[in-house]
Write a protein that holds these residues in place. Structure first.
Motif, mmCIF file in Angstrom:
data_model
loop_
_atom_site.group_PDB
_atom_site.id
_atom_site.type_symbol
_atom_site.label_atom_id
_atom_site.label_comp_id
_atom_site.label_asym_id
_atom_site.label_seq_id
_atom_site.Cartn_x
_atom_site.Cartn_y
_atom_site.Cartn_z
ATOM 1 N N LEU A 138 59.918 -26.012 -70.335
ATOM 2 C CA LEU A 138 60.389 -24.816 -69.811
ATOM 3 C C LEU A 138 60.367 -23.365 -70.744
ATOM 4 O O LEU A 138 60.064 -22.391 -70.048
ATOM 5 C CB LEU A 138 61.933 -25.035 -69.386
ATOM 6 N N GLY A 139 60.415 -23.790 -72.215
ATOM 7 C CA GLY A 139 60.418 -22.677 -72.889
ATOM 8 C C GLY A 139 58.910 -22.155 -72.710
ATOM 9 O O GLY A 139 58.826 -20.765 -72.731
ATOM 10 N N ALA A 140 57.997 -22.877 -72.827
ATOM 11 C CA ALA A 140 56.557 -22.291 -73.008
ATOM 12 C C ALA A 140 56.378 -21.628 -71.644
ATOM 13 O O ALA A 140 55.405 -20.594 -71.545
ATOM 14 C CB ALA A 140 55.577 -23.639 -72.997
ATOM 15 N N ALA A 141 56.763 -22.080 -70.361
ATOM 16 C CA ALA A 141 56.540 -21.470 -69.003
ATOM 17 C C ALA A 141 57.199 -20.198 -68.906
ATOM 18 O O ALA A 141 56.785 -19.215 -68.575
ATOM 19 C CB ALA A 141 57.293 -22.375 -68.066
ATOM 20 N N LEU A 142 58.372 -20.130 -69.534
ATOM 21 C CA LEU A 142 59.123 -18.701 -69.585
ATOM 22 C C LEU A 142 58.436 -17.641 -70.394
ATOM 23 O O LEU A 142 58.202 -16.499 -70.039
ATOM 24 C CB LEU A 142 60.471 -18.797 -70.169
ATOM 25 N N LEU A 143 57.858 -18.349 -71.621
ATOM 26 C CA LEU A 143 56.974 -17.371 -72.455
ATOM 27 C C LEU A 143 55.669 -16.725 -71.650
ATOM 28 O O LEU A 143 55.472 -15.716 -71.826
ATOM 29 C CB LEU A 143 56.684 -17.827 -73.862
ATOM 30 N N VAL A 144 55.129 -17.732 -71.368
ATOM 31 C CA VAL A 144 53.816 -17.481 -70.576
ATOM 32 C C VAL A 144 54.028 -16.797 -69.271
ATOM 33 O O VAL A 144 53.150 -15.763 -68.883
ATOM 34 C CB VAL A 144 52.933 -18.731 -70.432
ATOM 35 N N ASN A 145 54.957 -16.755 -68.651
ATOM 36 C CA ASN A 145 55.214 -16.129 -67.292
ATOM 37 C C ASN A 145 55.755 -14.962 -67.551
ATOM 38 O O ASN A 145 55.940 -14.194 -66.375
ATOM 39 C CB ASN A 145 56.117 -16.849 -66.335
ATOM 40 N N MET A 153 54.741 -27.708 -68.195
ATOM 41 C CA MET A 153 54.765 -26.301 -68.107
ATOM 42 C C MET A 153 53.970 -25.742 -67.148
ATOM 43 O O MET A 153 54.556 -24.639 -66.431
ATOM 44 C CB MET A 153 54.028 -25.884 -69.521
ATOM 45 N N ILE A 154 53.029 -26.437 -66.443
ATOM 46 C CA ILE A 154 52.331 -25.832 -65.615
ATOM 47 C C ILE A 154 53.317 -25.855 -64.117
ATOM 48 O O ILE A 154 53.219 -24.883 -63.267
ATOM 49 C CB ILE A 154 50.890 -26.438 -65.334
ATOM 50 N N ILE A 155 53.715 -26.825 -63.936
ATOM 51 C CA ILE A 155 54.733 -27.112 -62.894
ATOM 52 C C ILE A 155 55.987 -26.060 -62.887
ATOM 53 O O ILE A 155 55.981 -25.393 -61.956
ATOM 54 C CB ILE A 155 55.348 -28.601 -62.865
#
Length: 291
Positions: A90-97, A175-177
């Motif tokens: 979730l942390g990586a997804a928030l950063l990338v998004n 993260m992709i999900i």
């Protein structure tokens, strides 16, 4: 039979045949195996095979090494590694998004790369990283004045070291999900929250997290199923040691079935683990329904 029914049967038959041949028949055969004493002698002469009902299951549940060692180790890995993996994803997804983030395709590729990397290669590399004398991690510890740690040979650190490897290896998939879930949240909800005076934290708490509920359910179930089947990491890195501290239920099943040729006993372990995974999945779905 109507035309629609015939069309449905025509389209469903190939998938049902594949499921039957590669799933249902092996599952039924595995259960049948678990109620016998199938072993090396039965391979040589099928007449040595005997039906023993549920004796394998009773023996597994009474086995101290299964219940108090392998099963506890598996639960420890899943209960600690699962939430850490979801949080990292979730942390990586928030950063990338994030809107301010640059080079998004590059970072998505970099974070996802461990998922498609061969686990054996990852395990070998981390064995060198964890090396008590030459590993980079222990060199860094010595650089800040701490004593080196033999991570993979110390019973206190072996499982946490494997959990770290699993988190690094698997967070990219989730993260992709999460990125897909974040991109499906309407911007109007964030705009309404900002108009009401909500800051970044309140937007995350009252908009992002609730809207990611179905995504959390999917990620949680997939992660739990995968982590309860822990095998490759300890097999490559520690072989179940030290002192069986990284012995998992699947690894015990492998040893009983392919090392000692107690195939019926190993099949019983597999079905007990299946029941545990089914219970964990049902519990997560029940909790999501209540939310």
């Amino acid at each position: 039979m109507s035309r629609e029914a015939r069309a449905a049967v025509l389209f469903l038959t190939p998938a049902l045949v594949v499921l039957g041949v590669f799933f249902f028949i092996p599952v039924i055969a595995g259960f049948a195996l678990s109620v016998t004493d199938f072993d090396l002698y039965s391979i040589g002469d099928i007449r040595n095979l005997r039906f023993i009902a549920l004796r394998n299951y009773v023996a597994v549940l009474r086995s101290e090494i299964f219940f108090w060692t392998a099963f506890v180790n598996t639960l420890y890995f899943a209960l600690v590694g699962g939430p850490l993996t979801v949080a990292a994803s979730l942390g990586a997804a928030l950063l990338v998004n994030a809107k301010a983030a640059k080079f998004k395709p590059l970072f998505r590729t970099v974070y996802f790369a461990p998922v498609v990397t061969t686990l054996v290669a990852v395990g070998i590399v981390f064995r060198f990283l964890y090396h008590p004398r030459f590993g980079i991690i222990n060199r860094a510890l010595e650089g800040i004045g701490l004593q080196p740690v033999d991570f993979l040979s110390d019973p206190r650190w072996a499982m946490p070291a494997i959990i770290l490897v699993a988190v690094w290896k698997n967070f990219g998939y989730n993260m992709i999900i999460f990125i897909a879930g974040l991109q499906n949240i309407p911007d109007e909800l964030y705009e309404a929250a900002r108009i009401d005076g909500a800051g970044e934290w309140k937007q995350f708490r009252h908009v992002t997290l609730p809207m990611l509920g179905p995504t959390f359910l999917f990620v949680g179930i997939v992660t739990a199923i995968g982590y309860l089947q822990l095998f490759a990491e300890p097999y490559v890195m520690t072989h179940g040691g030290p002192l069986n501290r990284t012995l998992s239920a699947v690894m015990l099943m492998y040893q009983e079935g392919f090392k000692w040729w107690r195939m019926g006993y190993a099949a019983a372990i597999a079905f007990l683990l299946f029941l545990v995974i089914a219970a964990a999945t049902a519990l997560q779905m029940r909790m999501q329904e209540r939310r």
